[in-house]
Design an enzyme around this catalytic site. Structure first.
Site, PDB file in Angstrom:
ATOM      1  N   ASP A 155       7.106  -1.766   1.983  1.00 23.55           N
ATOM      2  CA  ASP A 155       8.552  -2.372   2.243  1.00 23.55           C
ATOM      3  C   ASP A 155       7.384  -3.150   3.588  1.00 23.55           C
ATOM      4  O   ASP A 155       6.218  -3.113   3.784  1.00 23.55           O
ATOM      5  CB  ASP A 155       9.509  -2.189   2.274  1.00 23.55           C
ATOM      6  N   HIS A 469       3.119  -0.778  -5.875  1.00 15.74           N
ATOM      7  CA  HIS A 469       4.760  -1.593  -5.592  1.00 15.74           C
ATOM      8  C   HIS A 469       4.696  -1.952  -4.205  1.00 15.74           C
ATOM      9  O   HIS A 469       4.674  -0.934  -2.984  1.00 15.74           O
ATOM     10  CB  HIS A 469       5.666  -0.249  -5.290  1.00 15.74           C
ATOM     11  N   ASP A 514       0.578   2.468 -13.447  1.00 18.07           N
ATOM     12  CA  ASP A 514       0.388   1.461 -12.586  1.00 18.07           C
ATOM     13  C   ASP A 514       1.377   0.309 -12.673  1.00 18.07           C
ATOM     14  O   ASP A 514       1.196  -0.440 -14.059  1.00 18.07           O
ATOM     15  CB  ASP A 514      -0.462   0.915 -13.539  1.00 18.07           C
ATOM     16  N   GLU A 523       3.510   3.293  -5.049  1.00 19.84           N
ATOM     17  CA  GLU A 523       3.488   2.455  -3.481  1.00 19.84           C
ATOM     18  C   GLU A 523       1.923   2.719  -2.574  1.00 19.84           C
ATOM     19  O   GLU A 523       1.142   3.207  -3.216  1.00 19.84           O
ATOM     20  CB  GLU A 523       4.356   2.770  -3.012  1.00 19.84           C
TER      21      GLU A 523
END
Length: 541
Positions: A155, A469, A514, A523
């Site tokens: 993020d 991710h 994956d 992530e």
């Protein structure tokens, strides 16, 4: 045996040193194998596997094949008796130089607030992002500059404590293994006057300065939007309001520690910058001494981004005191470190939550003559005892790493690399090469010598992670993910919906997917890359 009867020939896909030990690991009972030179197609080595090891974490009976006698540089592949194949791998004098450059370049791709252009970013560029001022929670009307630094993970949040850990790992790598960083120029700022690793660290350090509260010296815990953006949102498209979460003792201690370290390391190159770092570290320490008892951080109301909560701050305070003492020689910091060392926190851990290991390293790196001999001896003996424990665990593990079944947690690859860091610290203080050999086994695991036969570093290996991710890797619509990113790895707790659906009843070391939706196993973060870079640097000297 696992339910799907895996037949994995696991190798380090980045390669092996020509003159070093070379092992492949087989996840089933196979007596023999051969190695093919990919360029010629010829069989160049035939070997027998060793005895079975019942490996509970992987759910397999693991055999090893030693091909250390193969020393010729080249690209190879292993085949089993029934045609099973490994991923391709290399043999070279220095097989990890590209890997180290990739792990470091990943921090460039994590940069926030600047445009990443084609010349340096290749296919993975994006426009400048997160340039707006942020609102300081709890101080109505106060807005301030928030740009710069590194995005923390998949993020776009930015966090003081994890950022400090990542910088500390990079600075320690340079301090202990400077030869590994010579002659690398991959950044826009590269000019030969300051090494790339130090240039990149200033990106995060400059942002950390902005996280220090004006007037108090305390450090804001994190800077994020209220909620995570969608998974396909590119950085420049994430335009939600930014919020500085309140000051925390953990963040302030980490800040003081890393700024004191930076003050020492940058002084030969830029005295003014070093002085600024030291002044900021001292201000943070003043806040810590004025606030001896502070509740652990929790997310403010309305903020749902990563919390990084930490209820114990004695480890961060210990790191701050030890690092300030090492940099300044000031006895007030020594006295504080001696008192903090008496408290019962983990002193040999390098996780973002348990930072005591950094204080231990800072103290030991001063040397016995400049410290209290009894504490120096206690910390050194404790470090070596912990390294010996990891060594024993690794010798009983089928894949030769130090994780027990219960250690395959969210971010297990951080444990793998942090353990390798500790083993290398033990090598540094003892001179015993077996610690380094064990640390190299951990690097082998990360690069593909694991039960799934996957390289957990994007862009490195024939069977490397492809779908992390990671919002830029999803949103840019480029087939290949951003290279050089370390993913979290197997998590037996199955903490996201994708793995709950697809990985039930799998052995611990196979609890990995994956897939971009698996945030608990796939992530990426800066503080998983940083210990991997530290470990890789050791084997590039």
């Amino acid at each position: 045996m696992s339910e799907k009867r895996l037949r994995t020939i696991a190798v380090n896909q980045a390669g092996y040193s020509s003159g070093g030990d070379k092992l492949a690991l087989f996840s089933w009972d196979t007596p023999r194998y051969h190695i093919i030179d990919i360029a010629s197609g010829n069989v160049v080595f035939t070997g027998q596997t060793g005895a079975n090891i019942e490996d509970k974490p992987s759910g397999c009976r693991v055999r090893s094949g030693d091909f250390s006698a193969l020393t010729s540089p080249g690209e190879y592949r292993i085949e089993g008796a029934e045609g099973e194949q490994s991923a391709a791998f290399f043999i070279a004098e220095k097989p990890y130089q590209k890997l180290q450059r990739g792990l470091l370049k990943a921090f460039y791709y994590y940069r926030c607030g600047v445009e990443l252009d084609g010349e340096y970013a290749g296919a993975w560029g994006h426009k400048a992002c997160h340039l707006a001022e942020g609102t300081v929670i709890g101080q109505p009307g106060l807005r301030q500059d928030s740009s710069g630094g590194w995005h923390d993970a998949g993020d776009y949040g930015k966090y003081s404590g994890p950022g400090a850990k990542a910088v500390a790992d990079l600075l320690l790598a340079w301090e202990l293994y400077p030869a590994a960083f010579a002659g690398v120029h991959t950044l826009p700022e590269s000019d030969g006057s300051l090494l790339d690793v130090l240039l990149e660290c200033t990106v995060e350090l400059d942002w950390l300065f902005k996280m220090q509260e004006s007037g108090s010296g305390g450090v804001y815990h994190k800077l994020t939007t209220a909620h995570f953006p969608g998974l396909d949102v590119m950085p420049e498209e994430d335009t939600g309001e930014l919020y500085f979460s309140p000051v925390s003792a953990a963040a302030t201690g980490d800040f003081a520690g890393v700024m004191a370290m930076a003050a020492r390391i940058y002084k030969p190159f830029d005295e003014a910058y070093a002085a600024r770092c030291l002044e900021a570290a001292r201000a943070a320490w003043s806040w810590l001494t004025a606030h001896p008892h502070v509740p652990g951080f929790t997310n403010p109301r309305g903020i749902t981004t990563g919390e990084y909560g930490d209820k114990v701050d004695s480890d961060e305070r210990f790191w701050a005191a030890a690092e300030l003492f090492r940099t300044t020689g000031d006895e007030q910091f020594h006295s504080a470190a001696l008192e903090l060392a008496k408290l019962p926190f983990p002193k040999y851990s390098f996780g973002w939550g348990d930072m005591g290991g950094y204080g231990t390293l800072a103290y030991l790196l001063i040397g016995e003559a400049g410290t209290l001999p009894s504490l120096y001896a206690e910390l050194r003996e404790g470090l070596l005892a912990e390294a010996d424990r990891l060594l024993r665990q690794s010798r009983h593990d089928g894949y030769r790493i130090s994780l027990l079944e219960q250690d395959y947690i969210w971010g297990s690859n951080m444990l793998v690399m942090n353990h390798a860091m500790l083993l290398l610290a033990a090598e540094h203080f003892s001179g015993e090469q077996e610690y380094a050999a064990c640390a190299l086994d951990h690097l082998h695991y990360l690069l593909g010598r694991n039960v799934l036969g996957i390289s957990y570093v994007s862009g490195f290996g024939e069977h490397a992670v492809m779908h992390p991710h990671h919002r830029p890797s999803v949103g840019d619509h480029v087939l290949e993910p951003v290279p050089g990113l370390v993913v979290g790895g197997p998590d037996r707790g199955l903490h996201d919906e994708y793995v709950k659906k697809h990985l039930r009843r799998k052995p611990a070391a196979q609890c990995y997917a994956d897939h971009e939706d698996s945030y608990s196993t796939n992530e990426v973060t800066i503080y998983w890359n940083s210990p991997a870079l530290f470990v890789t640097a050791r084997f590039n000297c």
